[in-house]
Design a protein around this motif. Structure first.
Motif, short mmCIF file in Angstrom:
data_model
loop_
_atom_site.label_atom_id
_atom_site.label_comp_id
_atom_site.label_asym_id
_atom_site.label_seq_id
_atom_site.Cartn_x
_atom_site.Cartn_y
_atom_site.Cartn_z
N ILE A 45 0.81 -1.05 -0.10
CA ILE A 45 -0.09 0.10 -0.07
C ILE A 45 0.81 1.39 -0.17
CG2 ILE A 45 -1.59 1.31 1.25
CD1 ILE A 45 -2.86 -1.35 2.31
N ALA A 46 1.88 1.01 0.81
CA ALA A 46 2.93 2.30 0.66
C ALA A 46 3.38 2.47 -0.61
CB ALA A 46 4.02 2.11 1.79
N TRP A 47 3.80 1.59 -1.39
CA TRP A 47 4.22 1.81 -2.47
C TRP A 47 3.25 2.26 -3.56
CZ3 TRP A 47 2.24 -1.05 -6.58
CH2 TRP A 47 2.97 -0.86 -7.94
N ALA A 48 2.05 1.98 -3.43
CA ALA A 48 0.98 2.22 -4.52
C ALA A 48 0.73 3.63 -4.22
CB ALA A 48 -0.06 1.30 -4.12
N MET A 49 0.80 4.25 -3.15
CA MET A 49 0.42 5.69 -2.72
C MET A 49 1.22 6.57 -3.28
SD MET A 49 -0.51 5.34 1.31
CE MET A 49 -1.35 7.14 1.32
N VAL A 50 2.41 6.28 -3.89
CA VAL A 50 3.37 7.31 -4.42
C VAL A 50 3.57 6.81 -6.16
CG1 VAL A 50 4.91 7.50 -2.41
CG2 VAL A 50 5.30 5.54 -4.01
N GLN A 51 2.68 6.03 -6.42
CA GLN A 51 2.68 5.91 -7.92
C GLN A 51 1.57 6.90 -8.63
OE1 GLN A 51 4.75 3.37 -9.19
NE2 GLN A 51 5.33 3.58 -7.00
N ARG A 52 1.81 7.18 -9.79
CA ARG A 52 1.04 7.98 -10.58
C ARG A 52 -0.19 7.32 -11.18
NH1 ARG A 52 5.60 11.63 -14.13
NH2 ARG A 52 6.59 12.54 -12.02
N ASN A 53 0.04 6.05 -11.20
CA ASN A 53 -1.10 5.05 -11.91
C ASN A 53 -2.23 5.00 -11.13
OD1 ASN A 53 -2.78 3.12 -12.67
ND2 ASN A 53 -0.85 1.83 -13.96
N ALA A 54 -3.51 5.57 -11.54
CA ALA A 54 -4.72 5.64 -10.83
C ALA A 54 -5.28 4.46 -10.24
CB ALA A 54 -5.63 6.37 -11.57
#
Length: 987
Positions: free
Chosen positions: A447-456
């Motif tokens: 989840i921490a990784w996903a929160m900094v991704q630009r992919n919606a």
């Protein structure tokens, strides 16, 4: 139909299409009879496939009555007495045995490891089925004399007494036990009221005790008959008499027929041909019959061999193909089958090696040929089967990066969402895990990784994934039903991905339906499974699913078939390829028996391990008698040289020893015909049309990029790489290619070096004043424990590296206090600008001490061996270059200072320390060498040569595959080539 006063044992020789001969014989014997006479015949066949073939053959000859065609396993319609209780499912029996064996291993842990629980249950289930089929009771096993055997066999004999309830209760009969009861009931019924119409058993060898009982009962009927497949009419009477001893003859192809003769009171002379159909090559049958004689009578080769016909004629339709590897064997076989398809010749590949047959099918696919494969695809190799196997491996252990990525890359994961988005997110996550870790990702990490991704889509995708994988490591021992419930839940959750409901595509198509049926059946019997650890459940699940197969509907080529050895007994093809003819494959080695050894089996009246070899030999003898035959094997497998099948050995040895009948010449011709196909396969592997041209190997690369693309800064450690392997600098700094860490992160030398440097850095930074040696030792070990707990997620590595640090602590503290200096800089960055070259050298020495005399002491720690004096002169110049930076004032806060010495401290097992006194002349030489090295790469014609000065073939190069090392040697002259935009060969 039969003469009552004569024996009614008939046979068909090897090579004759058995189902066709059965049908032709029936029609011939009923010639002139009314049409309904055929309908009064009861014909028992041994397989469903043979029944379909017989029905097909009857249909091809026009309208008419069919006989009553039954299977030898379908006897209940012939018995009017009350039905027996249904047989218990084999799966239920295996699960019950798993519980019993688990209790045994609790009491006798030295008998076998718990990981063998599933295999032991499988083997015990097979033993019980064999005991019921052969009529062997637990009492007979318990009465075995094991005084001459080891204690292990005595313990297993005692354990086998616990299976007695399975034999005492009619409701605990398995399929084999129930079949034997039906045979005994039918035999009793026939003895009182024998059928008035013909009863025939065709196609069975009587290798099983239950089938042999049925064949005895039919042989005693006034209108009963038995038709044996693949009977060797060429074997002399005295050889038949020598097959009485099972210990020496069980592995002979005709042994089962000799045993049946003894049971029915007949002799070889009483066996008569069922039909006058001749085999394709009677001369070849004689050669094979002589080659396969039992070992005690192979001296008859010298007596009967010279009487054989010209072997070049007898073996004219036989090819011997000895490939260099399994891949070459598969490709050669595919070429033969393709040729047969073009000539419209029915062809069949027969082999027990399923890996080989799948390779052949893959090779045929390039020409759009799909063979009719009788075996289908193993369920555990199908997409849903692999998916379920991956799922059950997740429980009870920390989730590793490779396990997570394996699941994410499976085609059924997140199959409800857009596949492109899923693969994009999986790729981005893989790059993060490879570069940064962690080795054991958790839900919060995702989840921490996903929160900094630009992919919606990232956050929803990662949240669903984190929720599905939460708590897997905490899974402990539970009942089998609970294991299955959470397996199904997790599998369906992973398959649907971020979708709120559904199961994705997990249970779709033939493979998905088969997987769902398997899981549902397992859930229905789960009440008998007991409590299992995650590891035991994983082994049990793997064992059970490996026995399932999927036959997906497909449009196959009508003339190209792939058969197992069993299917080959009931089919006919003009061209037959016998492949995988190596010992251990065909015949396969007898599986180890954990419960009874060979002597105990014989004393109890059970089947000997050699029975499987004998059945394989019979299959071989029938298949090699086809019209055209290819015998194929690979000389090597992936591990070592192979041993040719014993039948190939016998055949080639016999032929090589008969020069008077042209045996060696016939063998040479067989190999020459095989070499023709091997050469064609080799030609297909060549990329160029000219067979003499071959592949043009790459030259030793030395790319010359534009000056503007070349690096203008390098670290101290990369200077050594520039000296030894310039191509690595080109790939790294010019092409911007970085090696990725392995998917499965494991503690390695690099990790250990990083941890050790962090420990020693903390030790130097946190040093208190006036610290004695004992306090320093205690502080060092405290720092070690703290850093290992924070940085090393592998428990075993933590324990090992802590022990190593404990061992080298004394050595380190001695070196640390040797010069009496004061640490003034730890891991401090320094820079040196080469003004005339517009180049910056930078680096961070592990430690810089100020000696009592006011000069500097530069120290570097090596977890391996420190560089030798010669290596420092040639390429290991890290600290010498750092001394240049120090004397030029490149370390912030120190200013220009003179360096007294440099020291490499080895922290490996040897504890070696190398030192060098620094003088002005040495530094001047180092400076000149640096300017010369960097200056040479400011010339456009200077290339970055691969492996320029590595001195050894084993140099670990991250970019060797890109440089195509192996196609060229390190002694080859480099090939400078301009690369990049505006590159010109005239530059």
């Amino acid at each position: 139909m039969f003469s009552p006063e004569e024996p009614r044992l008939f046979a068909v020789p090897p090579g004759v299409d058995f189902p066709a001969a059965v049908v032709a014989g029936l029609r011939a014997r009923l010639q002139g009879q009314p049409p309904e006479a055929m309908a009064r015949v009861t014909l028992y066949l041994n397989t469903t496939r043979m029944r379909r073939r017989v029905v097909q053959l009857f249909g091809q000859q026009g309208a008419g009555f069919l006989p009553r065609i039954r299977l030898v396993t379908d006897l209940e319609p012939d018995i009017a007495s009350p039905a027996l209780p249904p047989a218990i499912p084999a799966l239920r029996s295996k699960l019950q045995l798993t519980v019993l064996i688990g209790r045994l291993l609790d009491n006798l842990p030295d008998l076998a490891p718990r990981s063998a629980l599933a295999d032991l249950a499988e083997s015990l289930s097979a033993l019980m089925s064999e005991m019921q089929g052969e009529g062997v009771t637990p009492d007979r096993v318990a009465a075995l004399d094991v005084s001459d055997h080891s204690e292990h066999w005595a313990r297993t004999r005692e354990f086998l007494t616990i299976i007695a309830p399975f034999f005492a209760d009619d409701h605990q009969m398995d399929t084999e036990g129930r079949q034997r009861r039906l045979v005994l009931m039918l035999a009793d019924l026939w003895s009182r009221t024998p059928p008035a119409d013909p009863v025939i058993i065709a196609g069975s060898t009587g290798s099983r005790g239950t089938t042999a009982l049925l064949m005895q009962a039919v042989a005693r009927l006034p209108h009963g008959a038995i038709i044996l497949p693949g009977y060797d009419f060429d074997m002399p009477e005295q050889v038949w008499q020598g097959l009485d001893d099972a210990l020496t003859s069980e592995d002979h192809p005709q042994y089962r027929f000799r045993k049946l003769m003894a049971l029915t009171g007949t002799a070889p002379a009483d066996i008569r041909p069922w039909h006058d159909t001749a085999p394709p090559s009677a001369a070849r049958n004689k050669v094979v019959s002589l080659a396969l004689r039992p070992a005690p009578v192979t001296d008859q080769w010298l007596i009967e061999g010279p009487d054989l016909l010209d072997l070049t004629v007898a073996m004219e339709g036989t090819t011997l193909m000895e490939a260099a590897s399994p891949r070459q064997e598969a490709l050669s076989i595919a070429l033969i089958l393709r040729d047969a398809a073009e000539r419209q010749v029915p062809a069949a590949l027969i082999s027990p090696d399923r890996v080989l047959t799948r390779q052949v099918a893959a090779a045929l696919d390039r020409w759009g040929i799909r063979p009719d494969d009788s075996a289908g695809v193993p369920l555990n190799q199908s997409a849903p089967g692999r998916f379920l196997r991956h799922v059950v491996r997740l429980f009870g252990q920390k989730l590793t990066s490779d396990a997570l990525l394996t699941m994410l890359k499976h085609p059924l994961t997140a199959s409800s969402m857009d596949r492109g988005q899923h693969l994009l997110l999986s790729r981005d996550l893989e790059l993060k895990l490879r570069r940064e870790g962690p080795a054991f990702p958790t839900g919060p990490d995702l989840i921490a990784w996903a929160m900094v991704q630009r992919n919606a889509h990232a956050l929803g995708w990662a949240t669903a994934l984190a929720g599905a994988l939460d708590g897997l490591a905490e899974a402990g021992p539970v009942h089998l039903a609970d294991h299955l419930a959470r397996t199904r839940t997790l599998a369906e959750r992973l398959s649907r991905g971020p979708a709120p409901e559904g199961t994705g595509r997990l249970w779709e198509e033939a493979a998905g339906e088969a997987a769902l049926a398997f899981l549902t059946q397992l859930e229905a019997e789960a009440a008998h499974g007991g409590t299992l650890t995650p590891g035991e459940f994983r082994d049990l699940f793997e064992g059970l699913i490996s026995g399932e197969e999927v036959r997906a509907p497909m449009i196959a080529h009508p003339g190209i078939m792939i058969w197992g050895t069993l299917e080959a007994r009931v089919q006919g093809a003009e061209l037959v390829i016998l492949a995988g003819l190596n010992d251990g494959t065909w015949p396969a080695l007898p599986p180890p028996d954990s419960w009874l050894n060979r002597k105990m089996r014989m004393d109890a009246g059970l089947l000997l391990p050699e029975r499987r070899i004998g059945l394989s030999a019979h299959d071989f003898q029938q298949a090699i008698a086809a019209t055209t035959v290819v015998l194929s094997r690979a000389l090597r497998n992936a591990e070592a040289e192979t041993v040719p099948s014993r039948w190939i050995n016998r055949l080639t040895n016999l032929m090589a020893g008969l020069p008077d009948t042209n045996g060696p010449e016939a063998l040479r011709q067989m190999r020459a015909r095989g070499q023709l196909w091997l050469d064609r396969a080799a030609a297909m592997d060549r990329a160029l049309p000219d067979p003499d041209a071959g592949l043009r190997p790459a030259r030793r690369p030395s790319p010359c990029p534009p000056l503007t693309a070349r690096p203008d800064a390098l670290s101290l450690t990369r200077i050594e790489v520039l000296i030894r392997d310039p191509y690595a600098i080109y790939a790294d700094k010019v092409l911007n290619l970085r090696p990725l860490d392995p998917i499965r992160q494991a503690p390695d030398a690099r990790d250990r070096g990083t941890v050790v440097h962090e420990i020693l850095e903390c030790f130097a930074r946190e040093r208190p004043p006036q610290e004695d040696r004992d306090a320093a030792h205690a502080r060092l070990m405290q720092i070690t424990a703290r850093v290992l707990d924070a940085s090393v997620p592998w428990p075993a590595a933590r324990a090992l590296w802590a022990a190593r640090m404990q061992r080298l602590a004394s050595h380190f503290l001695t070196v640390d206090a040797a010069e009496g200096g004061e640490t003034i800089l730890v891991e401090g960055r320094g820079e040196l600008v080469l003004q005339d070259l517009s180049f910056t050298l930078f680096g961070t020495p592990d430690r810089i001490d100020l000696l009592p005399g006011g000069k500097l002491h530069l120290i570097d720690y090596k977890t391996g061996s420190p560089p030798t004096e010669q290596a420092q002169k040639s390429f290991a110049k890290q600290l010498h270059l750092a001394a240049l930076i120090a004397e030029d004032g490149g370390f912030k806060g120190l200013g220009p200072q003179q360096v007294a010495k440099i020291t490499y401290v080895g922290l490996g097992s040897s504890g070696k320390v190398t030192e060098d006194e620094i003088t002005e002349d040495k530094l001047a030489a180092v400076r000149d060498g640096l300017y010369h090295l960097i200056g040479s790469y400011t010339r456009l014609g200077q290339g970055y040569t691969s492996r320029r000065a590595v001195f050894t073939e084993r140099f670990p190069g991250d970019y060797d595959h890109l440089a195509r090392f192996g196609e060229w040697e390190m002694t080859d002259t480099p090939d400078p080539q301009p690369v990049g935009r505006g590159a010109s060969h005239d530059a």
